[in-house]
Design a protein around this motif. Structure first.
Motif, PDB file in Angstrom:
ATOM      1  N   GLY A   7       0.823  -1.207   0.000  1.00  0.00           N
ATOM      2  CA  GLY A   7       0.000   0.000   0.000  1.00  0.00           C
ATOM      3  C   GLY A   7       0.855   1.254   0.000  1.00  0.00           C
ATOM      4  N   LEU A   8       1.974   1.200   0.721  1.00  0.00           N
ATOM      5  CA  LEU A   8       2.917   2.323   0.731  1.00  0.00           C
ATOM      6  C   LEU A   8       3.505   2.534  -0.667  1.00  0.00           C
ATOM      7  CD1 LEU A   8       4.652   4.466   2.171  1.00  0.00           C
ATOM      8  CD2 LEU A   8       6.255   2.630   2.720  1.00  0.00           C
ATOM      9  N   ILE A   9       3.873   1.450  -1.331  1.00  0.00           N
ATOM     10  CA  ILE A   9       4.401   1.551  -2.696  1.00  0.00           C
ATOM     11  C   ILE A   9       3.357   2.187  -3.611  1.00  0.00           C
ATOM     12  CG2 ILE A   9       5.138   0.232  -4.723  1.00  0.00           C
ATOM     13  CD1 ILE A   9       6.421  -1.772  -2.746  1.00  0.00           C
ATOM     14  N   ARG A  10       2.110   1.742  -3.485  1.00  0.00           N
ATOM     15  CA  ARG A  10       1.025   2.308  -4.304  1.00  0.00           C
ATOM     16  C   ARG A  10       0.902   3.814  -4.057  1.00  0.00           C
ATOM     17  NH1 ARG A  10      -2.895  -0.898  -2.854  1.00  0.00           N
ATOM     18  NH2 ARG A  10      -3.591   0.417  -1.168  1.00  0.00           N
ATOM     19  N   GLN A  67      -5.245  -0.395  -8.177  1.00  0.00           N
ATOM     20  CA  GLN A  67      -5.325  -1.113  -6.911  1.00  0.00           C
ATOM     21  C   GLN A  67      -4.391  -2.323  -6.844  1.00  0.00           C
ATOM     22  OE1 GLN A  67      -7.087   0.341  -4.585  1.00  0.00           O
ATOM     23  NE2 GLN A  67      -6.647  -1.180  -3.030  1.00  0.00           N
ATOM     24  N   ASP A  68      -4.148  -2.962  -8.007  1.00  0.00           N
ATOM     25  CA  ASP A  68      -3.392  -4.220  -8.013  1.00  0.00           C
ATOM     26  C   ASP A  68      -1.947  -4.102  -8.481  1.00  0.00           C
ATOM     27  OD1 ASP A  68      -5.661  -5.721  -7.170  1.00  0.00           O
ATOM     28  OD2 ASP A  68      -6.442  -5.570  -9.210  1.00  0.00           O
ATOM     29  N   ASP A  88       1.981  -7.659  -6.060  1.00  0.00           N
ATOM     30  CA  ASP A  88       2.333  -8.988  -5.541  1.00  0.00           C
ATOM     31  C   ASP A  88       3.586  -9.554  -6.190  1.00  0.00           C
ATOM     32  OD1 ASP A  88       0.201  -8.971  -3.830  1.00  0.00           O
ATOM     33  OD2 ASP A  88      -1.061 -10.278  -5.047  1.00  0.00           O
ATOM     34  N   ALA A  89       3.967  -9.031  -7.350  1.00  0.00           N
ATOM     35  CA  ALA A  89       5.155  -9.528  -8.044  1.00  0.00           C
ATOM     36  C   ALA A  89       6.429  -8.836  -7.564  1.00  0.00           C
ATOM     37  CB  ALA A  89       5.010  -9.330  -9.552  1.00  0.00           C
TER      38      ALA A  89
END
Length: 147
Positions: A7-10, A67-68, A88-89
């Motif tokens: 979430g921080l990366i986003r 979001q993903d 996730d990757a």
């Protein structure tokens, strides 16, 4: 915890998409090219069959955050290539300009890192009564320090 870090990366990438990279900030992002939702050119997947590290610094284009994951076009030897990298990757996310980095452990990493442990006999307790007396804690009332 991984969800919070992703979430921080986003959040960081969304800020970059909205405002550009501030100052000397730049990112090294290592991701799993085998992830089913990762999108990259066939020649890149062949060249990097397991993982790839990309750099977002001087030239990047079309950064779109969802979001993903995120989409970005990066330059590979003067050839712009679009990528889609799911959160996730991501294996590592580093901003060396501020010495910040995240590393995501996977179940595979845990298996690779496991080492057989040597079994040793417990050490004999060599504490003497004299030593034990010296290491006993002393109880002090905090009331004596209050005004």
């Amino acid at each position: 915890m991984h969800s919070a870090m992703r979430g921080l990366i986003r959040t960081v990438l969304q800020d970059v998409a909205d405002n550009g990279l501030p100052g000397n900030h730049h990112f090294f992002i290592t991701f799993d090219t085998r992830h089913p939702d990762a999108q990259l050119a066939d020649w890149l997947r062949e060249r990097y069959p397991e993982e790839m590290t990309v750099v977002m610094q001087h030239w990047y284009d079309n950064l779109a955050v969802d979001q993903d994951g995120f989409a970005v076009t990066l330059n590979f030897g003067e050839t712009p290539e679009p990528l889609y990298i799911p959160y996730d990757a991501i294996k590592t996310f580093v901003d060396p300009s501020v010495e910040f980095g995240l590393r995501f452990e996977t179940a595979e990493d845990d298996v690779e890192d496991e080492q057989p442990e040597d079994i040793t006999a417990p050490e004999e307790d060599t504490t003497t009564d004299e030593t034990a007396e010296k290491t006993d804690a002393e109880v002090v009332s905090l009331d004596s320090f209050r005004k």
